[in-house]
Design a protein around this motif. Structure first.
Motif, PDB file in Angstrom:
ATOM      1  N   ALA A  71      95.406  57.138  51.002  1.00 43.74           N
ATOM      2  CA  ALA A  71      93.955  57.281  51.156  1.00 43.74           C
ATOM      3  C   ALA A  71      93.403  56.104  51.954  1.00 43.74           C
ATOM      4  O   ALA A  71      93.871  54.972  51.829  1.00 43.74           O
ATOM      5  N   ASP A 118      90.725  64.009  49.537  1.00 47.86           N
ATOM      6  CA  ASP A 118      92.162  63.700  49.435  1.00 47.86           C
ATOM      7  C   ASP A 118      92.786  64.434  48.249  1.00 47.86           C
ATOM      8  O   ASP A 118      93.870  65.025  48.362  1.00 47.86           O
ATOM      9  N   ARG A 177      92.828  68.223  48.889  1.00 44.91           N
ATOM     10  CA  ARG A 177      93.870  68.555  49.873  1.00 44.91           C
ATOM     11  C   ARG A 177      95.246  68.527  49.232  1.00 44.91           C
ATOM     12  O   ARG A 177      96.078  69.425  49.454  1.00 44.91           O
ATOM     13  N   LEU A 181     100.185  61.170  47.055  1.00 45.37           N
ATOM     14  CA  LEU A 181      99.001  60.482  47.562  1.00 45.37           C
ATOM     15  C   LEU A 181      98.963  59.082  46.975  1.00 45.37           C
ATOM     16  O   LEU A 181      98.953  58.915  45.756  1.00 45.37           O
TER      17      LEU A 181
END
Length: 540
Positions: A131, A140, A143, A158
Motif C-alpha cells: 500500500a 487496496d 481489490r 498486501l
C-alpha cells in the motif's frame, strides 16, 4: 468516516466486506490493526506461529467461500507465513494475507524489520503489492478481496506500512466493490462441449480443487447428475495414483473424451501424455486463468485439444448444467464408480490383533465417527499415513493439504474448520512428522474455545521419504528419516487438551468416542505399522 486512522479504514472495510475473523500472530507493525479490530468487531484468532495463521485462513476460505484473512507482522513474521501460501495457491483457496510493513518514510534507510515483502510473496500468490497511501487503503482491501475470489480463487498478499496505518485522513471514499462478476461459458461453446461429450462412449470430466468435497455448493455432484456422466475432482499430489480415487488411472486411460474443468494437465495427469491419457482421446480445456489455459494448450499440443475456453470453473459448470441433457452411458458410469470405489477386499478383514495398528484400521474407525456425526468435516495431511487415511475415509466435506503436497497443515485446518462449522464434528488425521509442525496450536484451539479431534498415525518415521529411500537406494542406505515414538498425547495433555494413546486397534473406537464427546481439543496418538501408501489396480 472522518479523521480515521489507516488502521480503522482497513478494519472497517474488512467488516463491511463481511469479514468476521482474523487469523493472526501479533507484532509491532500491526498493533494499530489490533486496536482498530475492537471497534470493527473483528475477532482475532491468535496463533502460535504465523504459518499456522495462514493455514487457518486457507481452510476458512475453502469452507465459507469467502476469503480467509491472515494478519501478520512485518519482516520475519511475514516470512514465516509465506510458505503456507503455496498450499492455498495449489488448492484454489481464496485468502488475503495482510502483513505489517516498515514505514514508507524509512524504506532504504535500514528500518526495523525492513524487507521486500511483496516481492517475497509474489511467486506464491495471485497478486502482491505494498500500500502507498492511507486514503487508498479501502480500495487496496477491496481489490485484494476481489482478486482472491475471482477467476481461479487463490491467495493475495498486501503489505501495510505502519506509518499508513497510524496516519489520519479527513475523508475516505466509500468502497463497496468486493466481488467481480463470474466469467461464464458462452452458450455456443457450452453446446459444442456438450455435443462432443454426447458423441463419446467413455466421457469424463476432471475438475480442479475448487470443486472438491464441500466446496462450490456441491456443483460437482449437480453437474454429474445433470449430464449423467462421471465428474471427478483431482486435488492430490498423488494425481492418478491418489488412493482416495481408487483405480482412477485405469478409467482415465480408457476415456475417449475428457473435459478438464479448472484442472491443469500437469504432473498429476502426467502432462496428458499417453498412456495416462489415450493418444486419441478428445480433450476440452476450460480454465479461468488465461495464462494457465495457454500453458495447458502448450503442454497438450494444440492438435490434441478439440475445444478450449477461458471461463470460471463454477460458472462454466452451471452453464453446462442448464444447457445439458442426461447421457445414456450407464455401463461406463458404473465402471468409473467401481474403479474409484475399489479397495482390496482383504481390507475388510484386516485385524492387527495385539500389534501396532494397521492404517486401514485407523481409517475404518474414523469413518465410523463420520458416519454417525451430522455434517462432519474430515481433515487430512501427512505423507504415507495421510494417503492411507484418505483412501479409507470419505466425507461430504473434506480438506486436505492439496496438490502442493506440503505437510503440517492439518491441526490449523481443523481449528479453522471448527470455527467455521461450530456444530460439526471435525476430525483430522495427520502423520507424526506432520503433526510436529503445529502441535502447539492445540493451545490456540483451547483459547479459541473449539474442540477438533486430531488422530496422529505414529510410525516414528518420516515415512514418505523413508519409502523413497527403500525403493531407490535399498534398505541398507535408508537413513535420517527415523523419529522417536513420541507421546504426542502427553504433549496435548500438557497443553490443556485431551490426550490418549492407542496401541491396539480394539481400543481405537473407544478412544475416538471419548475424544468426540469432550468439549475441548483432543489428540489420539495411534501407534501404527510403518507401511507404504497404497496404490490400486483392479484384477481383471
Amino acid at each position: 468516516m472522518p479523521n480515521l486512522r489507516g488502521a480503522d479504514i482497513v478494519a472497517q472495510t474488512l467488516a463491511r466486506a463481511g469479514v468476521t475473523h482474523l487469523f493472526s500472530l501479533s507484532g509491532n507493525h500491526i498493533m494499530p490493526l489490533y486496536d482498530a479490530a475492537l471497534d470493527a468487531n473483528l475477532a482475532i484468532v491468535h496463533t502460535r506461529h504465523e504459518n499456522a495463521a495462514v493455514h487457518m485462513a486457507d481452510a476458512w476460505g475453502r469452507l465459507t467461500h469467502e476469503p480467509g484473512i491472515a494478519l501478520l507482522t512485518g519482516g520475519p513474521g511475514h516470512a514465516n507465513g509465506v510458505g503456507a501460501l503455496y498450499t492455498a495457491l495449489a488448492s484454489d483457496s481464496p485468502l488475503v494475507l495482510l502483513s505489517g510493513h516498515a514505514p514508507l518514510r524509512e524504506l532504504g534507510k535500514g528500518s526495523f524489520q525492513e524487507m521486500r515483502q511483496a516481492e517475497m510473496a509474489a511467486p506464491v500468490v495471485k497478486a502482491s503489492w505494498t500500500a502507498q497511501r492511507t486514503d487508498g487503503l479501502a480500495e487496496d482491501i477491496a481489490r485484494a478481496l476481489r482478486i482472491a475470489r475471482s477467476g481461479r480463487p487463490g491467495p493475495v498478499h498486501l503489505s501495510l506500512p505502519v506509518d499508513l496505518l497510524e496516519a489520519k485522513v479527513e475523508t475516505v471514499r466509500d468502497v463497496t466493490h468486493f466481488h467481480e462478476p463470474p466469467r461464464a461459458l458462452d452458450a455456443a461453446t457450452a453446446d459444442a462441449v456438450l455435443a462432443l461429450l454426447s458423441q463419446a462412449q467413455r466421457p469424463l470430466v476432471l475438475a480442479g480443487a475448487v470443486m472438491s468435497n464441500g466446496r462450490a455448493s456441491g456443483i460437482r455432484e449437480k453437474l454429474a447428475e445433470a449430464l449423467g456422466l462421471p465428474v471427478l475432482c483431482m486435488e492430490s499430489p498423488r494425481g492418478l495414483n491418489d488412493p482416495a480415487l481408487g483405480a482412477l488411472a485405469e478409467v482415465v486411460s480408457r476415456a475417449d473424451a475428457i473435459v478438464l474443468l479448472g484442472k491443469e494437465p500437469d504432473f498429476t495427469l502426467r502432462f496428458g501424455q499417453a498412456p495416462a491419457i489415450h493418444a486419441k482421446c478428445r480433450l476440452v480445456v476450460i480454465d479461468p486463468d488465461a495464462i494457465a489455459l495457454k500453458r495447458a494448450l502448450d503442454v497438450l499440443g494444440r492438435e490434441q485439444v478439440a475445444l478450449s475456453a477461458n471461463a470460471d470453473t463454477v460458472a462454466a459448470a452451471q452453464v453446462l448444467i442448464d444447457r445439458g441433457r442426461r447421457m445414456k452411458i450407464q455401463a461406463w458410469r458404473d465402471d468409473v464408480e467401481g474403479a474409484v470405489r475399489f479397495r482390496p477386499p482383504e481390507w475388510a478383514q484386516l485385524d492387527s490383533g495385539q500389534g501396532s495398528v494397521h492404517p486401514v484400521e485407523v481409517g475404518r474407525a474414523v469413518q465410523r465417527v463420520i458416519d454417525t456425526s451430522a455434517d462432519a468435516v474430515f481433515v487430512s495431511d501427512g505423507g504415507e499415513f495421510g494417503q492411507w487415511a484418505q483412501a479409507c475415509v470419505h466425507a461430504s466435506t473434506r480438506i486436505i493439504n492439496g496438490q502442493g503436497g506440503s505437510i503440517g497443515s492439518a491441526i490449523p485446518f481443523a481449528i479453522a474448520a471448527k470455527l467455521a462449522r461450530p456444530d460439526s464434528t471435525v476430525i483430522a488425521t495427520t502423520g507424526d512428522g506432520a503433526c510436529g509442525f503445529h502441535l502447539l496450536e492445540l493451545e490456540t484451539a483451547i483459547r479459541a474455545g473449539v474442540a477438533p479431534v486430531i488422530v496422529v498415525g505414529n510410525d516414528a518415521c518420516w515415512n514418505a521419504e523413508h519409502q523413497i529411500q527403500l525403493r531407490a537406494y535399498g534398505k541398507a542406505r535408508a537413513h535420517s528419516t527415523e523419529l522417536a515414538p513420541t507421546r504426542y498425547d502427553q504433549v496435548a495433555a500438557a497443553l490443556g487438551a485431551h490426550g490418549e494413546l492407542v496401541t491396539r486397534a480394539a481400543d481405537l473406537p473407544g478412544a475416538l468416542a471419548r475424544a468426540v464427546a469432550l468439549r475441548k481439543p483432543a489428540l489420539v496418538n495411534v501407534m501404527i505399522q510403518r507401511l507404504p501408501a497404497p496404490t490400486f489396480t483392479r484384477s481383471t
